[in-house]
Design a protein around this motif. Structure first.
Motif, PDB file in Angstrom:
ATOM      1  N   ASP A  42       0.349  -1.655  -0.492  1.00 37.57           N
ATOM      2  CA  ASP A  42       0.203  -0.377  -0.109  1.00 37.57           C
ATOM      3  C   ASP A  42       1.069   1.329   0.028  1.00 37.57           C
ATOM      4  OD1 ASP A  42      -2.215   1.468  -0.072  1.00 37.57           O
ATOM      5  OD2 ASP A  42      -2.280   1.281   2.023  1.00 37.57           O
ATOM      6  N   ALA A  43       2.125   0.729   0.921  1.00 39.44           N
ATOM      7  CA  ALA A  43       2.578   2.220   0.584  1.00 39.44           C
ATOM      8  C   ALA A  43       3.642   2.814  -0.790  1.00 39.44           C
ATOM      9  CB  ALA A  43       4.062   2.274   2.409  1.00 39.44           C
ATOM     10  N   VAL A  44       3.980   1.672  -1.319  1.00 43.96           N
ATOM     11  CA  VAL A  44       4.742   1.924  -2.619  1.00 43.96           C
ATOM     12  C   VAL A  44       4.051   2.013  -3.449  1.00 43.96           C
ATOM     13  CG1 VAL A  44       5.875   0.328  -3.931  1.00 43.96           C
ATOM     14  CG2 VAL A  44       6.299   0.180  -1.628  1.00 43.96           C
ATOM     15  N   ASN A  45       2.352   1.380  -3.274  1.00 41.83           N
ATOM     16  CA  ASN A  45       1.211   1.774  -4.563  1.00 41.83           C
ATOM     17  C   ASN A  45       0.918   3.923  -4.517  1.00 41.83           C
ATOM     18  OD1 ASN A  45       0.913  -0.254  -5.704  1.00 41.83           O
ATOM     19  ND2 ASN A  45      -0.004  -0.868  -4.768  1.00 41.83           N
ATOM     20  N   ARG A  46       1.293   4.148  -3.024  1.00 41.90           N
ATOM     21  CA  ARG A  46       0.449   5.100  -2.693  1.00 41.90           C
ATOM     22  C   ARG A  46       1.536   6.041  -2.972  1.00 41.90           C
ATOM     23  NH1 ARG A  46      -3.138   4.668   2.248  1.00 41.90           N
ATOM     24  NH2 ARG A  46      -3.045   7.256   2.086  1.00 41.90           N
ATOM     25  N   ALA A  47       3.166   5.910  -3.186  1.00 44.00           N
ATOM     26  CA  ALA A  47       4.546   6.537  -2.546  1.00 44.00           C
ATOM     27  C   ALA A  47       4.369   7.489  -2.070  1.00 44.00           C
ATOM     28  CB  ALA A  47       4.428   7.712  -3.778  1.00 44.00           C
ATOM     29  N   ILE A  48       3.934   6.788  -0.459  1.00 47.66           N
ATOM     30  CA  ILE A  48       4.479   7.539   0.860  1.00 47.66           C
ATOM     31  C   ILE A  48       4.816   6.453   1.670  1.00 47.66           C
ATOM     32  CG2 ILE A  48       2.140   8.885   0.521  1.00 47.66           C
ATOM     33  CD1 ILE A  48       0.826   6.990   2.103  1.00 47.66           C
ATOM     34  N   PHE A  49       5.819   6.822   2.817  1.00 44.96           N
ATOM     35  CA  PHE A  49       6.369   6.091   4.076  1.00 44.96           C
ATOM     36  C   PHE A  49       5.766   5.100   4.780  1.00 44.96           C
ATOM     37  CE2 PHE A  49       8.568  10.323   3.731  1.00 44.96           C
ATOM     38  CZ  PHE A  49       9.171  10.014   2.743  1.00 44.96           C
ATOM     39  N   PRO A  50       5.687   3.881   4.923  1.00 48.75           N
ATOM     40  CA  PRO A  50       5.354   3.021   5.604  1.00 48.75           C
ATOM     41  C   PRO A  50       3.813   3.278   7.203  1.00 48.75           C
ATOM     42  CG  PRO A  50       6.960   2.045   4.947  1.00 48.75           C
ATOM     43  CD  PRO A  50       6.696   3.247   4.840  1.00 48.75           C
ATOM     44  N   SER A  51       4.843   4.731   7.906  1.00 44.82           N
ATOM     45  CA  SER A  51       4.154   4.961   8.866  1.00 44.82           C
ATOM     46  C   SER A  51       2.892   6.241   8.584  1.00 44.82           C
ATOM     47  CB  SER A  51       5.164   6.066   9.426  1.00 44.82           C
ATOM     48  OG  SER A  51       5.979   6.809   8.677  1.00 44.82           O
ATOM     49  N   GLU A  52       3.208   6.726   7.632  1.00 44.93           N
ATOM     50  CA  GLU A  52       1.862   7.591   6.438  1.00 44.93           C
ATOM     51  C   GLU A  52       0.621   6.432   6.069  1.00 44.93           C
ATOM     52  OE1 GLU A  52       3.335  11.697   4.967  1.00 44.93           O
ATOM     53  OE2 GLU A  52       3.946   9.705   3.802  1.00 44.93           O
ATOM     54  N   VAL A  53       1.107   5.562   6.008  1.00 44.67           N
ATOM     55  CA  VAL A  53      -0.837   4.598   5.829  1.00 44.67           C
ATOM     56  C   VAL A  53      -0.280   3.810   7.131  1.00 44.67           C
ATOM     57  CG1 VAL A  53      -0.875   1.989   4.778  1.00 44.67           C
ATOM     58  CG2 VAL A  53       0.686   3.600   3.806  1.00 44.67           C
ATOM     59  N   SER A  54       0.513   3.267   8.021  1.00 47.08           N
ATOM     60  CA  SER A  54      -0.640   3.328   9.183  1.00 47.08           C
ATOM     61  C   SER A  54       0.182   3.728  10.248  1.00 47.08           C
ATOM     62  CB  SER A  54      -1.099   2.046   9.526  1.00 47.08           C
ATOM     63  OG  SER A  54      -1.737   1.297  11.109  1.00 47.08           O
ATOM     64  N   SER A  55       0.543   4.170  11.587  1.00 46.06           N
ATOM     65  CA  SER A  55       1.407   4.361  12.397  1.00 46.06           C
ATOM     66  C   SER A  55       2.099   3.187  13.072  1.00 46.06           C
ATOM     67  CB  SER A  55       1.610   5.564  12.466  1.00 46.06           C
ATOM     68  OG  SER A  55       0.391   6.027  13.296  1.00 46.06           O
ATOM     69  N   HIS A  56       0.287   2.716  13.774  1.00 43.76           N
ATOM     70  CA  HIS A  56       0.184   1.303  14.355  1.00 43.76           C
ATOM     71  C   HIS A  56       0.915   0.443  14.035  1.00 43.76           C
ATOM     72  CE1 HIS A  56      -1.074   5.126  17.038  1.00 43.76           C
ATOM     73  NE2 HIS A  56      -2.293   4.948  16.589  1.00 43.76           N
ATOM     74  N   ALA A  57       0.639   0.083  12.942  1.00 44.75           N
ATOM     75  CA  ALA A  57       0.952  -1.520  12.261  1.00 44.75           C
ATOM     76  C   ALA A  57       2.467  -1.900  13.263  1.00 44.75           C
ATOM     77  CB  ALA A  57       1.083  -1.129  11.287  1.00 44.75           C
ATOM     78  N   SER A  58       2.487  -2.933  14.153  1.00 41.88           N
ATOM     79  CA  SER A  58       3.453  -3.946  14.272  1.00 41.88           C
ATOM     80  C   SER A  58       5.115  -3.106  13.505  1.00 41.88           C
ATOM     81  CB  SER A  58       3.282  -5.368  14.341  1.00 41.88           C
ATOM     82  OG  SER A  58       2.265  -5.766  14.684  1.00 41.88           O
ATOM     83  N   PHE A  59       4.682  -3.305  11.891  1.00 40.93           N
ATOM     84  CA  PHE A  59       5.839  -3.524  11.585  1.00 40.93           C
ATOM     85  C   PHE A  59       6.494  -2.173  11.864  1.00 40.93           C
ATOM     86  CE2 PHE A  59       8.287  -1.750   7.539  1.00 40.93           C
ATOM     87  CZ  PHE A  59       9.521  -2.137   7.469  1.00 40.93           C
TER      88      PHE A  59
END
Length: 379
Positions: A343-360
């Motif tokens: 999702d982060a790559v498809n939207r060209a954003i940082f993983p933390s901008e997708v979900s700051s609470h995700a385990s990764f």
């Protein structure tokens, strides 16, 4: 007489030399950084009773063949510096004049012609440290280990507290730029052919993009790896960025490029990202030993086992297995999260901008905090 006067509150470099080329070298580099002023004068004025050498933050004194060292006024002039660091520059000196330089207790002594790294070292001393910035290099032990993702996250993490340069030295793919959909369209041909042309103005032109406080330098130029001037280009780029930024993050491929050893040797921290399967661990061990050899030890090296979750029981490869194979007593882990990263790559954003609470994201941030924590809180 000085050719220029510094603005009030600006750090100043006093350079006393008859060598126009030497003065031009320092003037160009100071113009690149924009963080200090230079006052130029003839060496004879250093000996003048009216010289105001104590007003400089650092002094470069070109003594030429060393004849100046025998002037009776020299020691008196040195005593007036009031703690200002003195860098002595000279041509090849006779043994008796070498002894005179040593007696001066100068901060450094450099022989002409000066190299780029010599100029950098001098300017770093004016900044009050041996390095004008902190450099963190992130390397994947194998393809797909996740080093580029971690480099992006490291840059984003540090950008919350100040401006950061993220440098992608994987010229084969330019992955950082591709990830953020920020491909660089600048024609690097002339700069690659003559890396000395690279300056502060060109830095802004070749920048692939900027996200808030994060400046990205990423180039998809596969031919650059084999260019005869590639090493000079890579190191010149890093040299300028470390003078401009307090934080520099490097995404470095594990290829045997001409600049690999230079980069890991002069980095403050090196992060090795690896997966926990037999083949990947074998590559991680080889990379770790290679980095240790380049740095002269294991200090400043951190390890992250990516896409990994250790269960209480029944692990095909246990935590102790990894520690034994790599010869370490500690490493960090981050879980696999395919959907989040896609999702982060498809939207060209940082993983933390997708979900700051995700385990990764939480585990990656915990790891980055262990590497950057003291540095970040000190801002």
């Amino acid at each position: 007489m000085p050719k220029s006067a510094p603005r009030p509150g600006t750090r100043t470099l006093g350079i006393y030399s008859e060598d126009a080329g030497l003065r031009a070298q320092f003037a160009t580099r100071l113009a690149d950084t924009g963080r200090a002023a230079m006052v130029e004068a003839e060496p004879a004025s250093f000996l003048s009773a009216s010289a105001t050498t104590s007003k400089h933050d650092l002094i470069v004194l070109d003594v030429g063949d060393g004849a100046m060292l025998e002037d009776s006024r020299f020691q008196a002039a040195r005593d007036k510096l009031a703690g200002v660091p003195l860098i002595v520059v000279s041509e090849a000196l006779a043994p008796e004049r070498v002894r005179q330089v040593v007696k001066l207790q100068a901060a450094d002594w450099l022989r002409k012609p000066l190299l780029d790294q010599d100029i950098s070292a001098v300017l770093a001393q004016m900044e009050g440290s041996t390095s004008s910035s902190r450099v963190t290099t992130i390397i994947g032990a194998s393809g797909g280990a996740g080093a580029t993702t971690l480099a992006l996250m490291a840059g984003h993490y540090l950008s919350q507290s100040g401006t950061v340069a993220l440098v992608d030295l994987d010229f084969q793919t330019g992955s950082c730029g591709a990830y953020l959909n920020s491909q660089n369209e600048f024609d690097l041909e002339a700069v690659v052919a003559n890396p000395d042309r690279l300056d502060a103005e060109l830095l802004d032109l070749i920048k692939a993009g900027q996200r808030a406080n994060l400046e990205l330098y990423s180039f998809e130029r596969p031919d650059l790896v084999f260019a005869p001037t590639a090493r000079r280009f890579a190191l010149r780029l890093l040299d300028l960025l470390t003078l401009r930024h307090k934080e520099v993050v490097i995404d470095l491929p594990n290829l045997s490029t001409p600049w690999f050893d230079d980069v890991v040797r002069h980095s403050d921290d090196v992060v090795i990202v690896f997966e926990t399967n037999v083949a990947a661990l074998r590559q991680a061990k080889m990379l770790l030993r290679r980095v240790e050899a380049a740095r002269g030890g294991s200090k400043g090296i951190a390890l992250l086992a990516n896409k990994t979750r250790f269960r209480m029981f029944g692990n095909p490869i246990s935590r102790k297995d990894v520690e034994k194979l790599l010869g370490v007593d500690h490493f960090h882990t981050a879980v696999r999260d395919h959907d989040l990263l896609t999702d982060a790559v498809n939207r060209a954003i940082f993983p933390s901008e997708v979900s700051s609470h995700a385990s990764f994201v939480r585990q990656a941030h915990r790891f980055l905090s262990s590497v950057f924590g003291v540095r970040k809180s000190a801002r």
